[in-house]
Design an enzyme around this catalytic site. Structure first.
Site, PDB file in Angstrom:
ATOM      1  N   ARG A 162       0.849  -1.200   0.000  1.00  0.00           N
ATOM      2  CA  ARG A 162       0.000   0.000   0.000  1.00  0.00           C
ATOM      3  C   ARG A 162       0.884   1.249   0.000  1.00  0.00           C
ATOM      4  O   ARG A 162       1.499   1.578   1.010  1.00  0.00           O
ATOM      5  CB  ARG A 162      -0.925   0.006   1.203  1.00  0.00           C
ATOM      6  CG  ARG A 162      -1.763   1.286   1.281  1.00  0.00           C
ATOM      7  CD  ARG A 162      -3.015   1.149   2.122  1.00  0.00           C
ATOM      8  NE  ARG A 162      -2.761   1.026   3.536  1.00  0.00           N
ATOM      9  CZ  ARG A 162      -3.681   1.234   4.495  1.00  0.00           C
ATOM     10  NH1 ARG A 162      -4.921   1.577   4.151  1.00  0.00           N
ATOM     11  NH2 ARG A 162      -3.387   1.071   5.768  1.00  0.00           N
ATOM     12  N   ASP A 450      -4.178   3.450  14.206  1.00  0.00           N
ATOM     13  CA  ASP A 450      -3.279   3.978  13.191  1.00  0.00           C
ATOM     14  C   ASP A 450      -3.716   5.393  12.863  1.00  0.00           C
ATOM     15  O   ASP A 450      -4.530   5.987  13.588  1.00  0.00           O
ATOM     16  CB  ASP A 450      -3.227   3.068  11.958  1.00  0.00           C
ATOM     17  CG  ASP A 450      -4.547   2.979  11.204  1.00  0.00           C
ATOM     18  OD1 ASP A 450      -5.489   3.753  11.515  1.00  0.00           O
ATOM     19  OD2 ASP A 450      -4.651   2.153  10.281  1.00  0.00           O
TER      20      ASP A 450
END
Length: 542
Positions: A162, A450
């Site tokens: 990613r 996160d």
């Protein structure tokens, strides 16, 4: 070090020169020459759309692309080699220890995350590329400070990398365009380009391929940009068209209205869509933060996957994917086990079991977990539904009927509470402190946090203050109250040498307490705190 119009400004440590080769930088230059301008156009279009929403314009399914949605004949390319079965994917950053743990986790796929789970320090960005380079070639190992050794097992997952989203830059690389204008490089193009350049042929030779998760995509024109980048890169590197495969995270509210169109634009390179739940909630708060009380969401703990707008979004995602031969990948429950606390672990396993049972029953083809100890639990729920089948793409979900109003139905039974305010301040502060130390995936109160969950926390606080919310206990949520909570938490924080709480508090005030709403908390924080000293770097950062 200079190559055609890309200059390395960050320090060269260890094996960095193996990644930042003249040939690799020349490839990055070509990518920027071709696509940097279009990137800026797409970011400008995002800003215009946010302004329109803020001024009262509701999102809708696009009339100009109705023919694409109504055409039942087209399909996407589907999974590449090694992506046929994605029932459990483990996500995490790309430092060496976490890389080996993910590769040994037993998951079918590893989402190697250079985005929300990675603090984009220069060391993390390039060292992550080194970890991936070594893992692909099975030459990675790691010895911890206490002497524990980590090595790869016999069976490893397929890697899907990613890159950073379009809004992020890499200020340790300076790009000068053909007209002589210099600017920081695109984080997206840097992450994608370095990984593809060094690993595409090796991955193909080993029976897999260069696969990517695309983060923060907002519409089909951004998907078209990525598809053009893929085609250009395949031609530049002599790779067969369609070898690259992408899975797009539907983690913004505008993208939820263009899922068919996003698949269509990427159809030669597309493997599926993912329900990126945490960024999706953040996107809704961000886009509708100024639209009045009806758009105010309660405490984060009340925003479950079964509330109306989340249910509509995930049901539509599965239906859209399966209609087009694409995989639908579920999201990540934030609960994580604690090997030192059986009660916490039991609670986490129960929460994850329920979450994955729902996803498998709804038709998802796979799901995410954030910890190796959750792989078996998630797999059991998908095994119960899939059996020996690699996926359930053949389950069309023709029973699903989602209207635009369903995606915007934000009614939730719940309140804003004093505890919710305090939790949001605490999560934002502690996550930022971790992020500033270079750790982008942080275990906080037995949850894996996160950048996306920190964004939810600070954006809720901003919205509650600006919408003059009063908690269930009667507390007015204003700057004075939030500041008082912040001060209390700072006083209670366990300080140690080298901690970053003072800087974290500064960022908190800037992204939460200001009159304006920064679109992402990491943008200013990156420029101010994560740029490493190097020749001429201060001038570029300015």
């Amino acid at each position: 070090m200079t190559t055609p119009r890309i200059e390395v400004l960050g320090p060269l440590e260890g094996r960095f020169d193996e990644i930042l080769t003249p040939e690799a930088l020349a490839f990055l230059t070509r990518l920027h020459d071709q696509f940097a301008g279009r990137r800026h156009e797409r970011l400008d279009a995002r800003m215009q759309r946010r302004t329109a929403i803020d001024n009262g314009r509701d999102l809708h399914f696009l009339p100009e692309t109705r023919a694409i949605r109504d055409d039942t004949t087209w399909r996407v390319a589907g999974p590449g080699p090694g992506l046929e079965d994605r029932r459990v994917e483990i996500t995490g950053p790309t430092d060496r220890k976490m890389t080996i743990n993910a590769m040994n986790s037993g998951a079918k796929v590893w989402l190697a995350d250079q985005e929300d789970a990675t603090s984009p320090t220069w060391f993390n960005v390039i060292n992550g590329q080194i970890s991936l380079f070594d893992a692909i070639r099975r030459q990675i190992d790691f010895t911890s400070p206490d002497g524990k050794e980590y090595r790869l097992g016999d069976t490893t997952p397929t890697i899907v990398m990613r890159p950073r989203g379009w809004h992020l830059v890499e200020k340790h690389l300076r790009y000068t365009d053909p007209a002589g204008i210099s600017s920081p490089a695109s984080g997206s193009l840097v992450d994608f380009g370095l990984y593809l350049f060094h690993n595409a042929r090796e991955l193909i030779a080993r029976g897999s391929g260069p696969y990517f998760y695309l983060a923060k995509t907002e519409n089909h024109l951004e998907a078209r940009l990525w598809d053009d980048i893929f085609t250009f890169s395949e031609n530049a590197l002599g790779i067969e068209h369609g070898t690259i495969r992408a899975t797009v995270l539907i983690e913004t509210i505008p993208a939820a209205f263009e899922m068919d169109e996003i698949l269509y634009e990427l159809r030669d390179h597309c493997a599926g869509l993912n329900a990126g739940r945490w960024d999706y909630i953040f996107s809704i708060i961000k886009n509708f933060r100024g639209r009045g009380a009806s758009f105010v969401l309660p405490d984060r703990v009340k925003i479950s996957m079964t509330v109306p707008f989340m249910r509509a979004y995930t049901e539509l995602l599965v239906q859209t994917c399966h209609k087009r031969g694409a995989h639908a990948i579920g999201g990540m429950s934030a609960f994580i086990p604690n090997r030192r606390d059986p009660e916490v672990t039991e609670r986490a396993l129960a929460q994850v079991t329920a979450d994955k049972r729902r996803e498998a029953g709804d038709g998802f083809d796979g799901t995410w977990v954030a910890h190796p100890d959750l792989v078996e639990t998630a797999r059991a729920e998908f095994d119960a539904v899939l059996g020996d089948r690699p996926n359930q793409v053949d389950r069309r979900r023709d029973d699903v009927h989602v209207e635009a109003s369903d995606l915007l139905d934000l009614r939730i039974d719940g309140d804003v509470t004093d505890a919710g305010v305090r939790a949001n301040v605490s999560i934002t502060l502690r996550y930022l402190e971790s992020w500033l130390r270079g750790v982008g995936a942080a275990a906080i109160d037995d949850l894996m946090e996160d950048a996306a969950t920190a964004e939810i926390s600070r954006s809720q606080l901003w919205q509650w203050m600006h919408q003059r919310v009063v908690t269930a206990e009667g507390t007015k949520v204003d700057r004075a109250h939030v500041t008082a909570v912040l001060d209390e938490l700072m006083a209670e924080s366990p300080r140690r040498e080298g901690d970053r709480y003072d800087e974290a508090a500064e960022i908190f005030r800037a992204v939460t307490l200001g009159e304006d709403f920064p679109t992402f908390l990491t943008i200013a924080a990156y420029s101010r705190y994560l740029i490493e000293p190097a020749r001429e770097l201060d001038a570029v950062a300015a």
